[in-house]
Design an enzyme around this catalytic site. Structure first.
Site, PDB file in Angstrom:
ATOM      1  CE1 TYR A 144      44.043  45.480  61.299  1.00  0.00           C
ATOM      2  CE2 TYR A 144      43.824  44.863  59.084  1.00  0.00           C
ATOM      3  CZ  TYR A 144      44.017  45.865  60.019  1.00  0.00           C
ATOM      4  OH  TYR A 144      44.760  46.995  59.740  1.00  0.00           O
ATOM      5  CG  ASP A 239      36.097  42.256  56.527  1.00  0.00           C
ATOM      6  OD1 ASP A 239      36.391  42.383  55.150  1.00  0.00           O
ATOM      7  OD2 ASP A 239      37.052  42.461  57.699  1.00  0.00           O
ATOM      8  CE  LYS A 267      43.108  42.004  51.815  1.00  0.00           C
ATOM      9  NZ  LYS A 267      44.493  42.281  52.331  1.00  0.00           N
TER      10      LYS A 267
END
Ligand code: PMP
Length: 428
Positions: A144, A239, A267
């Site tokens: 994702y 990523d 994050k």
């Protein structure tokens, strides 16, 4: 009733917010039941609207690596807020956090801030396309990279839960430029690169997958990807939205000693405020506006409050690199403890771990890619999840998510979690 006020709040929310939530996984759709509405958090604990306390293994899906309401972050944000919340003009703190990030992460010269992981990955792919003058990208089934159109092809995380790994609304034109490979399977990538010679701008990967549960790569796989990309003049994008500043100061690039061409963050880099970022060597970043032709922008990008939170978080990690060893040891202790009690109850399981990321699948075959992850027994997962919740342990509400361990967690908390698992395992 355990979750009375949460139930009421969820009902009210559904009147005005689609599904009652602002991000689908929060709706508990994979596990059923009422999502828990949180009131506050401190250290390793969450406190809900019904006055219950939980040991938190989500930690805002990663950012609270040093615990909730971490004092240096809170103080930095309060301090900054008093001076104005947004100027739409450059500020010194943007350079301070950029310099620190560039020093912490190997192999990058420059970094640009955005507001989410989605934006970071979307922009990184645009940059890769602009830089290579190619259109196609390769992603891995079950990974994702946010909800930008190009990525909603066999996407992991909530997209699996909702049965929409290929979302309506993504045009066929966009979908055809996203090629799908199999995680941990180098030949799947090689075949795609050979079949699409000089057409693939980039390969984007979660260097440790976290959106089909936690699936570590083999080092040979990551190194092989790097070599294949170099051979085909294709850029490799890591990523690191989950792994950045979590697996090591320098993220997965440092942990696996493999260099990527572009790296994306989210994050931890925002310390709990909405921040994402992407970074690369100067030659690539020079393609970005205003220096270069690839356009990318944001009114709130580099927002002072977000930068203050991020800078406080990164500084804290930078000053205490021992944190990664502690996090890893705590997670290993947790994994071993859970494994032991599940074995005592003859429960079929797989526990995957890399550093402070971990996940549990109820299946008897190793979980190394999307196909093996979906073999997990979701009924057992649901029972385990709700059992743990009732015991005061807040786990990700889907097997297709990763547990994020925080340094605020004590060994006493971990022992409690293992004891709770022993109790719940009897019901599985
Ligand atoms: N990439 C990865 C690896 C992620 O885990 C996520 C979100 N969990 C994203 C990108 C998207 O980030 P955001 O939700 O901040 O848009």
């Amino acid at each position: 009733m355990l979750y009375k006020r949460s139930s009421q709040l969820f009902k009210e929310a559904q009147n005005y917010i689609p599904g009652g939530v602002n991000s689908p996984v929060r709706a508990f759709s994979a596990v059923g039941g009422t999502p828990i509405f949180m009131k506050e958090a401190k250290g390793a604990y969450l406190y809900d609207e019904d006055g219950r306390k939980y040991i938190d293994y989500i930690n805002s899906w990663g950012p609270q690596i040093l615990g909730h309401a971490y004092p240096p972050v809170i103080e930095a944000v309060i301090d900054k807020t008093k001076k104005g919340t947004s100027f739409g003009a450059p500020t010194e703190i943007e350079t301070q956090i950029a310099e620190l990030a560039v020093n912490m992460v190997p192999n990058i010269d420059q970094i640009r801030m955005v507001n989410s992981g989605t934006e970071a990955c979307m922009s990184a792919v645009r940059l890769a396309r602009g830089y290579t003058s190619r259109d196609k990208i390769i992603k891995f089934a079950g990974c994702y990279h946010g909800h930008s159109d190009s990525f909603l092809i066999q996407a992991g995380s909530g997209a699996v839960t909702f049965g929409t790994p290929n979302s309506p609304g993504v045009t066929k034109g966009t979908a055809k430029d996203t090629l799908l490979a199999t995680y941990n399977d180098l030949s799947s990538v090689e075949n795609l690169l050979n079949a699409n010679k000089e057409e693939v701008a980039c390969v984007i990967i979660e260097p440790v997958a976290g959106n089909m549960g936690c699936i570590p790569p083999t080092r040979e796989f990551l190194q092989g990807l790097k070599d294949l990309c170099a051979k085909h003049d294709t850029l490799l994008i890591f990523d690191e939205v989950m792994t950045g500043f979590r697996l090591a100061l320098g993220g997965a690039q440092e942990a696996y000693e493999v260099d990527a061409d572009i790296v994306t963050f989210g994050k931890v880099i925002g310390g709990g405020l909405p921040v994402g970022a992407f970074a690369a060597r100067k030659e690539i970043m020079d393609y970005l506006a205003p220096n270069g032709p690839v356009y990318q922008a944001g009114t709130l990008s580099g927002n002072p409050l977000a930068m203050a939170a991020g800078l406080a978080m990164l500084s804290a990690l930078h000053q205490d690199p021992g944190v990664y060893q502690r996090l890893s040891e705590k997670t290993t202790y947790l994994r071993r403890g859970i494994a032991e009690v599940l074995e005592q109850q003859n429960v079929t399981y797989q526990l995957n771990q890399k550093g402070s990321m971990m996940s549990l699948h109820f299946t008897d075959t190793p979980v190394t890619d999307f196909a093996s992850a979906v073999k997990g027994n979701n009924e057992s997962f649901k029972k385990y999840f709700h059992g743990m919740l009732a015991e005061g342990v807040y786990l990700p509400p889907s097997a297709f998510e990763t547990w994020f361990i925080t340094d605020a967690l004590t060994y006493q908390d971990i022992d409690k979690t293992i004891e709770a698992t022993a109790k719940v395992a009897k019901t599985l």
